[in-house]
Motif scaffolding. Structure first.
Motif, mmCIF file in Angstrom:
data_model
loop_
_atom_site.group_PDB
_atom_site.id
_atom_site.type_symbol
_atom_site.label_atom_id
_atom_site.label_comp_id
_atom_site.label_asym_id
_atom_site.label_seq_id
_atom_site.Cartn_x
_atom_site.Cartn_y
_atom_site.Cartn_z
ATOM 1 N N ARG A 65 -57.267 123.442 116.698
ATOM 2 C CA ARG A 65 -58.237 123.175 117.757
ATOM 3 C C ARG A 65 -59.528 123.941 117.454
ATOM 4 O O ARG A 65 -59.498 125.156 117.240
ATOM 5 N N GLY A 66 -60.636 123.231 117.452
ATOM 6 C CA GLY A 66 -61.939 123.834 117.185
ATOM 7 C C GLY A 66 -62.316 123.840 115.714
ATOM 8 O O GLY A 66 -63.419 124.252 115.379
ATOM 9 N N THR A 67 -61.428 123.384 114.827
ATOM 10 C CA THR A 67 -61.801 123.376 113.402
ATOM 11 C C THR A 67 -63.087 122.592 113.203
ATOM 12 O O THR A 67 -64.011 123.055 112.540
ATOM 13 N N ASP B 85 -64.798 120.877 116.008
ATOM 14 C CA ASP B 85 -65.614 120.960 117.232
ATOM 15 C C ASP B 85 -65.375 122.299 117.914
ATOM 16 O O ASP B 85 -64.511 122.402 118.743
ATOM 17 N N SER B 86 -66.131 123.369 117.529
ATOM 18 C CA SER B 86 -67.317 123.260 116.721
ATOM 19 C C SER B 86 -67.427 124.491 115.825
ATOM 20 O O SER B 86 -68.504 124.875 115.435
ATOM 21 N N LYS B 87 -66.270 125.093 115.473
ATOM 22 C CA LYS B 87 -66.338 126.356 114.748
ATOM 23 C C LYS B 87 -66.836 126.175 113.315
ATOM 24 O O LYS B 87 -67.571 127.019 112.800
ATOM 25 N N SER B 88 -66.438 125.060 112.663
ATOM 26 C CA SER B 88 -66.990 124.819 111.326
ATOM 27 C C SER B 88 -68.488 124.590 111.406
ATOM 28 O O SER B 88 -69.236 124.951 110.491
ATOM 29 N N LEU C 14 -66.847 114.278 111.585
ATOM 30 C CA LEU C 14 -66.524 112.886 111.279
ATOM 31 C C LEU C 14 -65.558 112.337 112.336
ATOM 32 O O LEU C 14 -64.792 113.104 112.926
ATOM 33 N N PRO C 15 -65.573 111.025 112.550
ATOM 34 C CA PRO C 15 -64.615 110.443 113.525
ATOM 35 C C PRO C 15 -63.169 110.772 113.176
ATOM 36 O O PRO C 15 -62.343 110.937 114.057
ATOM 37 N N SER C 16 -62.877 110.915 111.900
ATOM 38 C CA SER C 16 -61.491 111.178 111.507
ATOM 39 C C SER C 16 -61.081 112.635 111.750
ATOM 40 O O SER C 16 -59.937 113.005 111.492
ATOM 41 N N ASP C 17 -61.988 113.461 112.289
ATOM 42 C CA ASP C 17 -61.643 114.866 112.554
ATOM 43 C C ASP C 17 -60.760 115.039 113.784
ATOM 44 O O ASP C 17 -60.279 116.143 114.044
ATOM 45 N N ALA C 18 -60.589 113.982 114.571
ATOM 46 C CA ALA C 18 -59.723 114.049 115.763
ATOM 47 C C ALA C 18 -60.165 115.152 116.725
ATOM 48 O O ALA C 18 -59.346 115.919 117.233
ATOM 49 N N ILE C 19 -61.455 115.216 116.990
ATOM 50 C CA ILE C 19 -61.906 116.224 117.952
ATOM 51 C C ILE C 19 -61.431 115.830 119.346
ATOM 52 O O ILE C 19 -61.283 114.654 119.655
ATOM 53 N N ARG D 42 -59.016 118.432 112.796
ATOM 54 C CA ARG D 42 -59.026 118.910 111.412
ATOM 55 C C ARG D 42 -60.430 118.978 110.838
ATOM 56 O O ARG D 42 -61.392 118.460 111.412
ATOM 57 N N TYR D 43 -60.535 119.594 109.693
ATOM 58 C CA TYR D 43 -61.795 119.673 108.958
ATOM 59 C C TYR D 43 -61.432 119.836 107.493
ATOM 60 O O TYR D 43 -60.254 120.011 107.145
ATOM 61 N N ASP D 44 -62.435 119.766 106.623
ATOM 62 C CA ASP D 44 -62.132 120.001 105.218
ATOM 63 C C ASP D 44 -63.181 120.918 104.603
ATOM 64 O O ASP D 44 -64.318 120.988 105.061
ATOM 65 N N SER D 45 -62.738 121.640 103.592
ATOM 66 C CA SER D 45 -63.563 122.728 103.068
ATOM 67 C C SER D 45 -64.805 122.231 102.329
ATOM 68 O O SER D 45 -65.848 122.873 102.352
ATOM 69 N N GLU D 46 -64.744 121.068 101.711
ATOM 70 C CA GLU D 46 -65.910 120.594 100.977
ATOM 71 C C GLU D 46 -67.060 120.275 101.931
ATOM 72 O O GLU D 46 -68.225 120.564 101.637
ATOM 73 N N ARG D 47 -66.720 119.718 103.084
ATOM 74 C CA ARG D 47 -67.779 119.447 104.077
ATOM 75 C C ARG D 47 -68.374 120.741 104.605
ATOM 76 O O ARG D 47 -69.568 120.823 104.892
ATOM 77 N N LEU D 48 -67.518 121.754 104.747
ATOM 78 C CA LEU D 48 -68.017 123.064 105.182
ATOM 79 C C LEU D 48 -69.015 123.614 104.163
ATOM 80 O O LEU D 48 -70.103 124.087 104.521
#
Lengths: 467, 467
Positions: free
Chosen positions: A123-125, A127-130, A428-433, A439-445
């Motif tokens: 939760r928050g990965t 929205d919006s901690k990344s 991204l829509p696939s982040d399931a916020i 979720r999130y991914d490190s490359e986008r970070l």
């Protein structure tokens, strides 16, 4: 003399540390809108204050009537020649909902290789901690490389975004001098796709409302009285079913007053965009009940809506219970467009319910505040600088987009303080916020953090007259 | 040679003990239909076995696939000349619902002086622990006074009445020889008023059904997708709102097939009764949505209904959450009249939902079993003996009444075993059964126990040919 490539290398070189810190932040359950999150909110605010101090900002946890704001600034007198940039993020997160729906624990993120990406769930990965971590890492790397920040810097991290930002107006009023800036970068928005960045220029307003209908009696035996006494669930169902007409339009009297239809030019631009599949991610629209006459993108970005977010009444237990409940509660949210005011919509909704309430029943409403829709200029120099910076990092133009989401701060800053706002983000829509297994991914970070370096460079070129 | 007055004196003299024991039983949380009650169910069953043994019956806790039945019989070979009487009660209780709605703790009953009565509050005080305690105390006092029971006696105490009596058909089939009797007294029904007894001759059937509607997506952000994706709460609300037509009739295709309208003679008798105010207790019918063309009593006793007992979907937390939920669940119950079968009604309901489900959405149903309505003869000798006994104790005639409630055993015994059933009880509408602060009062308990003595006397006179 170092250059921006050195900063980008610094970000890449420090990336393991960046990721480790972010996962530490995600592991703090800073849930707003639920007292169970209060401890996590306080801990996350202190944690962020320490991090912001460690990169050379003066940072404070500023208490409000609600959750605290973490406010940080670059040290020293203001330099009138340098632009003054505000960065906004929020450190609070949505409640987790039903834990059983999560495959991954919501507050124990770890890196998982998946679909060729390094993903992390929690939760928050997204929205919006990344999001806030991209600009904090960018500021750190720039300062580390150049010895100073790219401009006068203010960082403002809110703790109530997910529960209505109720303390925000007073906070902004009280801190208007510290918050004064040339541009506010609001980092809590979506990309256009996993490979194409976006700047959001149109946001909806938001009103939350809770409505409880009570019968004249407390809980009764449904066998004895179901045939004759008022059932608040049945009454609520009828009222909720009547909120939309057969064309999918909201059937509340006056709901569309002041709403202008989407301008032809905007509609044309959006129709071109909506050829892109990425907007909806994995979301399946089958069975959706859209307003007739609009494309899905027009409905999402340009048309006001009412959604039912929750309903509760009567038996909630595992077994059956022959109860005629004394009351039923529904939670709704309204997404507003330009021309609608939160207070007017709230009042019209309440009138709508009251006029449909059977005799003898009672209704109670809970809800206050809310935000109006915002349409930002697409022509401002800072927006253009940001677009150029994003294009450099992602090697494809940034889309100017709308959203169905709301960021109350944008209304506050752009209207109350007349500050220019630029809304950027890497969601991204696939982040399931707001959903299980966010979720999130490190490359986008990493690319998010690098994007800010490109944007800082464009802003400096622009203020030097070189853009 | 003692007489019935001696038994009545024994009841009055032993009353403090009777009350103390009952409160002990009420304090055992024997909640059925919720795993949290399993321990209480087991403890209540053992407690009752001990009590039944102590008054001279052979008692057993008989395990079933669900909750156990406490089965007790008078010792010795059957006496073919004596009538054989079965007494039925249930020791399970409803879940307590929302504890915050109780002013009195649900499982810590104590005597409170209120409105000139000695009241006690708690789950199961009225439904149905006081009920079964009336006949156990009557049997004890009769045996104590005369040295033998008034007839061959079977006591059958069920532990699943509040959750659908699913083990009952198999139990009755397996124990059909032990349960064979001349008359079954079903003690779980209402009086006509606080001063006037009643015998229930018409009971509704009951079908519970749980329905869960799922969208094609799990939880989504309602800001982003509310305008376009399916919302199961909205779909559920529309379906529930469409369960009744504008005349308050159930709008499920074929729901009324086989239902005969209330016969004129019955309607006339009921219209006379419904002048009485006591039927509804404190229940306020304002805002109720009745089937058009029927009096409230006719609707309650004589017309089939569907009630929504619970609904759950989306955000249940204290704070707001912008969620478009992945699913929503409703719990319904159908109250059937003669001519309707549980399985047909269940199937028609399921067809109704499935035919209204938007494309792409899924529906799941949970529910099985159920009971049919029962109309008992008003002319049987045992019913008449019971009516005479009740009139003696209460000094006013017993009303022959209907009920919206269901007692699955009545269907089982009267149809499967062709046993005559007489449904008597001492519950009042003001007892708040199935609701918070369920209550009872000690005077009704005492008169309830005494009523059985009067009934035993009438049965003996009858079998001796003296009635």
């Amino acid at each position: 003399m170092p250059n921006t490539d050195d900063v980008l290398r610094d970000i890449d070189g420090n990336f393991d540390n960046t990721l480790r810190k972010l996962l530490e932040l995600v592991s703090i359950p800073s849930i707003s809108g639920d007292p169970s999150g209060d401890e996590g909110i306080a801990r996350a605010a202190e944690w962020l204050k320490r991090e912001l101090s460690s990169i050379g900002l003066t940072a404070d946890v500023v208490q409000t009537k609600g959750h605290p704001v973490v406010l940080a600034q670059s040290i020293g007198n203001r330099n009138e020649k340098r632009p003054r940039l505000l960065f906004y993020g929020h450190y609070d997160v949505q409640p987790i909902g039903d834990l059983n729906q999560w495959k991954h624990p919501p507050f124990e993120p770890r890196i998982i290789e998946e679909d060729g990406l390094h993903c992390f769930y929690g939760r928050g990965t997204s929205d919006s901690k990344s999001q806030l971590w991209t600009f904090i890492e960018a500021l750190r790397a720039w300062k580390h490389t150049f010895g100073e920040f790219p401009a006068d810097v203010i960082v403002m991290l809110e703790g109530e975004e997910e529960c209505g930002s109720q303390s925000l107006p007073e906070f902004i009023h009280t801190h208007r001098d510290e918050l004064a800036c040339d541009v506010a970068f609001i980092c809590d928005a979506e990309m256009w796709s996993a490979t194409q960045p976006a700047i959001t220029t149109q946001l909806k307003g938001l009103v939350h409302e809770r409505v409880t209908i009570s019968a004249p009696n407390p809980d009764l035996h449904s066998g004895h009285y179901g045939a004759v006494a008022a059932n608040p669930i049945r009454i609520m169902a009828a009222i909720l079913a009547g909120l939309h007409d057969d064309h999918g339009r909201v059937a509340i009297d006056g709901f569309y007053d002041g709403v202008k239809d989407i301008p032809d030019a905007v509609r044309l631009q959006w129709r071109a965009l909506s050829q892109e599949a990425g907007l909806l991610g994995d979301v399946d629209l089958t069975g959706g009940l859209m307003e007739r006459g609009y494309s899905s993108l027009e409905a999402m970005w340009g048309r006001p809506t009412v959604d039912i977010n929750g309903i509760t009444g009567g038996n909630q237990g595992p077994g059956e219970r022959s109860v005629l409940p004394g009351s039923a509660t529904a939670r709704l949210s309204f997404r507003l467009v330009a021309g609608q005011s939160p207070e007017t919509i709230r009042q019209r909704f309440r009138n709508h319910i009251e006029s449909r309430l059977p005799e003898g029943c009672l209704v109670e409403f809970e809800g206050h505040g809310g935000s109006s829709a915002v349409v930002l200029s697409r022509e401002s120099p800072y927006l253009k600088a940001a677009a150029r910076g994003l294009e450099k990092e992602w090697k494809t133009p940034a889309i100017l987009r709308g959203t169905g989401g709301a960021i109350p701060l944008v209304e506050q800053l752009s209207e109350a303080l007349e500050t220019e706002c630029v809304v950027i983000g890497f969601i991204l829509p696939s982040d399931a916020i707001h959903a299980p297994d966010e979720r999130y991914d490190s490359e986008r970070l990493r690319q998010g953090a690098r994007s800010w370096i490109r944007i800082f460079e464009e802003i400096q070129l622009q203020s030097d007259g070189k853009a």
